[in-house]
Write an enzyme that holds these catalytic residues in place. Structure first.
Site, PDB file in Angstrom:
ATOM      1  N   ARG A  93       0.850  -1.197   0.000  1.00  0.00           N
ATOM      2  CA  ARG A  93       0.000   0.000   0.000  1.00  0.00           C
ATOM      3  C   ARG A  93       0.887   1.248   0.000  1.00  0.00           C
ATOM      4  O   ARG A  93       1.958   1.261   0.628  1.00  0.00           O
ATOM      5  CB  ARG A  93      -0.875  -0.028   1.259  1.00  0.00           C
ATOM      6  CG  ARG A  93      -1.895   1.080   1.380  1.00  0.00           C
ATOM      7  CD  ARG A  93      -2.974   0.990   0.341  1.00  0.00           C
ATOM      8  NE  ARG A  93      -4.137   1.788   0.692  1.00  0.00           N
ATOM      9  CZ  ARG A  93      -5.076   2.115  -0.177  1.00  0.00           C
ATOM     10  NH1 ARG A  93      -5.010   1.731  -1.443  1.00  0.00           N
ATOM     11  NH2 ARG A  93      -6.120   2.823   0.204  1.00  0.00           N
ATOM     12  N   THR A 361      -8.371   0.772 -10.856  1.00  0.00           N
ATOM     13  CA  THR A 361      -7.966  -0.335  -9.984  1.00  0.00           C
ATOM     14  C   THR A 361      -8.089  -1.640 -10.777  1.00  0.00           C
ATOM     15  O   THR A 361      -8.710  -1.674 -11.841  1.00  0.00           O
ATOM     16  CB  THR A 361      -8.776  -0.339  -8.678  1.00  0.00           C
ATOM     17  OG1 THR A 361      -8.626   0.952  -8.088  1.00  0.00           O
ATOM     18  CG2 THR A 361      -8.350  -1.370  -7.665  1.00  0.00           C
ATOM     19  N   ASP A 403      -7.931   8.276  -0.127  1.00  0.00           N
ATOM     20  CA  ASP A 403      -8.482   7.180   0.686  1.00  0.00           C
ATOM     21  C   ASP A 403      -8.322   7.438   2.186  1.00  0.00           C
ATOM     22  O   ASP A 403      -8.867   6.702   3.002  1.00  0.00           O
ATOM     23  CB  ASP A 403      -7.830   5.836   0.315  1.00  0.00           C
ATOM     24  CG  ASP A 403      -8.484   5.204  -0.910  1.00  0.00           C
ATOM     25  OD1 ASP A 403      -9.607   5.599  -1.254  1.00  0.00           O
ATOM     26  OD2 ASP A 403      -7.861   4.316  -1.521  1.00  0.00           O
ATOM     27  N   SER A 432      -8.003   0.963   2.931  1.00  0.00           N
ATOM     28  CA  SER A 432      -8.374   0.525   1.585  1.00  0.00           C
ATOM     29  C   SER A 432      -9.580  -0.405   1.654  1.00  0.00           C
ATOM     30  O   SER A 432      -9.867  -0.993   2.702  1.00  0.00           O
ATOM     31  CB  SER A 432      -7.197  -0.225   0.967  1.00  0.00           C
ATOM     32  OG  SER A 432      -7.563  -0.814  -0.261  1.00  0.00           O
ATOM     33  N   SER A 433     -10.252  -0.557   0.516  1.00  0.00           N
ATOM     34  CA  SER A 433     -11.325  -1.565   0.406  1.00  0.00           C
ATOM     35  C   SER A 433     -10.846  -2.797  -0.345  1.00  0.00           C
ATOM     36  O   SER A 433     -11.607  -3.768  -0.471  1.00  0.00           O
ATOM     37  CB  SER A 433     -12.517  -0.977  -0.352  1.00  0.00           C
ATOM     38  OG  SER A 433     -13.012   0.160   0.307  1.00  0.00           O
ATOM     39  N   GLY A 452     -13.450  -1.624  -7.558  1.00  0.00           N
ATOM     40  CA  GLY A 452     -14.799  -1.086  -7.390  1.00  0.00           C
ATOM     41  C   GLY A 452     -14.949  -0.185  -6.174  1.00  0.00           C
ATOM     42  O   GLY A 452     -16.060   0.001  -5.676  1.00  0.00           O
TER      43      GLY A 452
HETATM   44  O1  DON Z   1      -7.903   1.182  -1.991  1.00  0.00           O
HETATM   45  C1  DON Z   1      -9.067   1.460  -2.253  1.00  0.00           C
HETATM   46  O2  DON Z   1     -10.002   1.088  -1.584  1.00  0.00           O
HETATM   47  C2  DON Z   1      -9.364   2.282  -3.501  1.00  0.00           C
HETATM   48  N1  DON Z   1      -8.228   3.077  -3.844  1.00  0.00           N
HETATM   49  C3  DON Z   1      -9.786   1.356  -4.615  1.00  0.00           C
HETATM   50  C4  DON Z   1     -10.290   2.127  -5.808  1.00  0.00           C
HETATM   51  C5  DON Z   1     -11.074   1.323  -6.764  1.00  0.00           C
HETATM   52  O3  DON Z   1     -11.302   0.147  -6.591  1.00  0.00           O
HETATM   53  C6  DON Z   1     -11.599   2.028  -7.947  1.00  0.00           C
HETATM   54  N2  DON Z   1     -12.381   1.136  -8.773  1.00  0.00           N
HETATM   55  N3  DON Z   1     -13.229   1.310  -9.502  1.00  0.00           N
END
Ligand code: DON
Length: 556
Positions: A93, A361, A403, A432-433, A452
C-alpha cells in the site's frame, strides 16, 4: 438481458479437464487485460511459478491498463506458497509522504488531481520482493513482457478511452501526462496504438537495479523533482524509506468454507469476515430471495459502520481485531437486526461522490501447477490516478491520499466518511477496500477479487455466498450486484439486478433504493476442484479481461 449478452460475449470459462487426484491439472490466470493474462501464462509456460507470473501480470497491467494501476500505485498481494503451506499478505500500500499533515488538503480536488494527491508508491517494491523471495526467475525475465508492450505499443480499448475522457482535465494539467496520453488535439479512439518509451526505460532501470532502480537513482530524482515542481511534497527520503510489509492474512469461516483474506490497512478482510459471521447463523440458501437480500444488506450496514469507527493503518492505530472478527461479536450485531424492518443509519449527511465504475484499480488471480496461488488487487485509485506524470518517468502517480479521511465528516470519492483512525499522518498507510481473497471448501480452492472502490467488499460477499450455494467462477463474476455501506443509508443496485418484487419487498421493510446508471466491478476468479479434478477461471463480463486455463498433458 444486458448481463446475459455480455456473459455470452466475453466470459471465458474453460471446460473441466481430467487429471490425477490432488495435483493441479494445469495452471490459470484471470486478469483485466488479455495482454496481461497472456504475459502471466507465458511466464508459467517458461517454468516460472505463480509469483513470477504475478510480477509479469502487474507490470503488464501498468502498461496496458494505465488507468487502473501501475508503478505509481500500490496494492495487496495475497500469496499461498505450496511448499510450506504458508499464506502471506504482501502489503504494498502507498504511504503518506513524510511531510504530510492531517490538514494537508483544503479542498476535495487537491487529494484527487495533481502531484499533491500522490502518496509514495508500493507496487515496484512488491515486484522486487516477489522476485527476490518467492519467484524462480530473474526480475528482468518477469518484467520483459511489460517492457515489450511499452516499447512496441498496444491498441487501446474502449474502457481506456472512456476513462481518459473522464479524467482529461487532470491529465491535461500535467504536460508529461498530456504528451503520453493525449497528444494532439483529438481524443484517441479504440484501436489507436499507445507507445510509452519513458515507462519502458523506467521498467528497464527497475529490471536492472531492483529496488534502487526505482526508489533511488535517476527514477527517484525525476519523481521527486517533478512532484515538487508541481506543488507536491515528496522528498528523496520518502522513496528510500518505503518498505513492503509482510502481514499475517485474516482467517474466517462461513458454513463450511474457510476464508483467507487481507488484514488492515485493508478494511476489506475485516468487513468480509464480519458480514459472513453475522450471516452464518441463517441458512441463506433456504431463505426466500427478498428476505435474503434484506439480511445481506443489514449485515453490510453493520460492517461498514465498524469500518468507520475502528479501522486505519495498524502500524499507527490500535484496532480491536479479535473482537471485530469474533463470532460472539457478530452475534451481538445480529441481535440488533430485525427481520421485518430496516435498522436506519442515522446521524450523518447522505452525500455521495462520483460513482466508481470498475475501470480504475485492477484485480488478478493466478494458480500454478504446483498449487501456488496469488490473489492481487492493485490501484492508483481514481481513473488515471492523480493524472500527474513526473517528466521523464512515464509513471502516472496515484491519488491514493484521497483514501484517507482527508476532511472530517466529508465523504471521499467513494462516498466513504472516514473516521479518526484513518486521519492523515506522515508515513501512514491509508485505509483501503481492496480485498483479494482465497476461499476453500472441503473439495475446492477459489482465488478471487475485484476493483470497485467501497463496493469491493460487498462484491466479495455476494461471491462467497454464491460459492456457498454451490456455484462456480462463471456465476460469481456475472452475479447481479447490490451494495450498502452504512452511509449513505441507501441500497445501490446495478441495472436489472433486483426484480420488481424484490424492490417492493425491500421498500416495505423500510429500505431506500438507488438504481445505478451503470454496472460496476471487474471480478476475476479461479476455482480448482480437487474432487472433480477440474480447473475453471472466469473474467467479469462487464470488463475487457481474459481468463485462461492451460491444462498440462498427463505424465506417462
Ligand atoms: O484502496 C481502495 O479502496 C481504492 N483506492 C480502490 C479504488 C477502486 O477500486 C476504484 N475502482 N473502480
Amino acid at each position: 438481458m444486458f448481463l446475459l449478452r455480455l456473459l455470452l460475449i466475453s466470459l471465458v470459462l474453460v471446460p473441466p479437464a481430467r487429471w490425477a487426484a490432488d495435483t493441479v491439472p494445469g495452471y490459470a490466470v484471470a486478469s483485466a487485460h488479455p495482454l496481461a493474462t497472456r504475459a502471466g501464462l507465458d511466464l508459467l509456460a517458461q517454468g516460472g511459478n505463480a509469483f513470477d507470473a504475478a510480477i509479469a501480470v502487474a507490470a503488464t497491467l501498468a502498461v496496458v491498463e494505465p488507468q487502473g494501476s501501475g508503478l505509481g500505485g500500490g496494492g495487496f498481494w495475497l500469496l499461498h506458497r505450496q511448499s510450506d503451506g504458508r499464506d502471506i499478505m504482501l502489503d504494498g500500500r502507498e504511504r503518506a509522504p513524510l511531510a504530510a499533515r492531517r490538514d494537508l488538503y483544503a479542498t476535495a480536488a487537491q487529494s484527487i488531481d495533481g502531484a499533491l494527491a500522490a502518496a509514495i508508491p508500493g507496487l515496484p517494491a512488491v515486484l522486487v520482493q516477489l522476485a527476490r523471495d518467492y519467484g524462480k526467475l530473474p526480475l528482468a525475465a518477469s518484467l520483459a513482457p511489460a517492457i515489450h508492450h511499452a516499447r512496441a505499443g498496444f491498441p487501446v480499448g474502449a474502457r481506456y478511452v472512456k476513462a481518459l475522457t473522464d479524467r482529461l482535465t487532470a491529465l491535461d494539467a500535467s504536460p508529461a501526462a498530456r504528451a503520453i496520453f493525449h497528444p494532439g488535439t483529438t481524443l484517441p479512439l479504440p484501436g489507436d496504438v499507445l507507445i510509452q518509451i519513458d515507462l519502458a526505460q523506467t521498467l528497464e532501470r527497475l529490471a536492472a537495479e531492483g529496488f534502487a532502480g526505482f526508489y533511488g537513482g535517476e527514477t527517484a530524482r525525476k519523481l521527486v523533482r517533478g512532484v515538487r515542481a508541481a506543488g507536491g511534497i515528496w522528498q528523496m527520503e520518502d522513496l528510500t524509506a518505503y518498505r513492503v510489509v509482510e502481514r499475517q492474512p485474516l482467517r474466517g469461516h462461513y458454513r463450511g468454507l474457510a476464508i483467507t483474506t487481507v488484514a488492515p490497512p485493508s478494511a476489506g478482510g475485516v468487513g468480509l469476515i464480519e458480514m459472513l459471521n453475522i450471516l452464518s447463523a441463517y441458512d441463506l440458501t433456504g431463505v426466500p430471495l427478498p428476505a435474503r437480500r434484506h439480511l445481506v444488506v443489514e449485515a453490510m450496514r453493520r460492517a461498514y459502520h465498524d469500518r468507520e469507527q475502528y479501522l486505519g493503518d495498524p502500524d499507527f492505530v490500535g484496532i480491536p481485531l479479535l473482537r471485530l472478527l469474533s463470532p460472539n461479536y457478530a452475534a451481538g450485531l445480529r441481535s440488533t437486526l430485525r427481520l421485518d424492518r430496516v435498522t436506519p443509519s442515522d446521524g450523518f449527511s447522505q452525500t455521495t461522490g462520483p460513482e466508481p465504475d470498475g475501470a480504475n484499480t485492477s484485480h488478478y488471480s493466478i494458480l500454478d501447477s504446483a498449487g501456488n496461488r496469488v490473489a492481487a488487487t492493485l490501484s492508483i485509485n481514481y481513473g488515471f490516478g492523480s493524472g500527474f506524470v513526473a517528466p521523464g518517468t512515464g509513471v502516472l502517480l496515484n491519488d491514493e491520499m484521497d483514501d484517507f479521511a482527508t476532511r472530517p465528516g466529508t465523504p471521499n470519492v467513494y462516498g466513504l466518511i472516514g473516521g479518526e483512525p484513518n486521519a492523515i499522518a506522515a508515513g501512514k498507510r491509508m485505509l483501503s477496500s481492496m480485498t483479494p481473497t482465497f476461499v476453500e471448501s472441503a473439495d475446492a480452492t477459489a482465488i478471487m477479487g475485484t476493483p470497485g472502490g467501497s463496493r469491493i467488499v460487498t462484491m466479495l460477499l455476494l461471491a462467497v455466498l454464491d460459492f456457498a450455494d454451490g456455484h462456480g467462477p462463471a456465476s460469481w463474476v456475472g452475479l447481479p450486484r447490490f451494495h450498502h455501506q452504512y452511509l449513505p443509508d441507501v441500497i445501490e443496485y446495478e441495472p436489472g439486478s433486483l426484480s420488481d418484487p424484490d424492490l417492493r419487498d425491500l421498500q416495505q421493510r423500510g429500505h431506500r433504493l438507488k438504481p445505478l446508471a451503470a454496472a460496476y466491478g471487474d471480478f476475476h476468479a479461479i476455482l480448482w476442484n480437487r474432487k472433480s479434478r477440474t480447473l475453471e477461471a472466469a473474467s467479469d463480463p462487464r470488463g475487457e479481461g481474459l481468463a485462461l486455463v492451460q491444462i498440462k498433458p498427463p505424465a506417462q
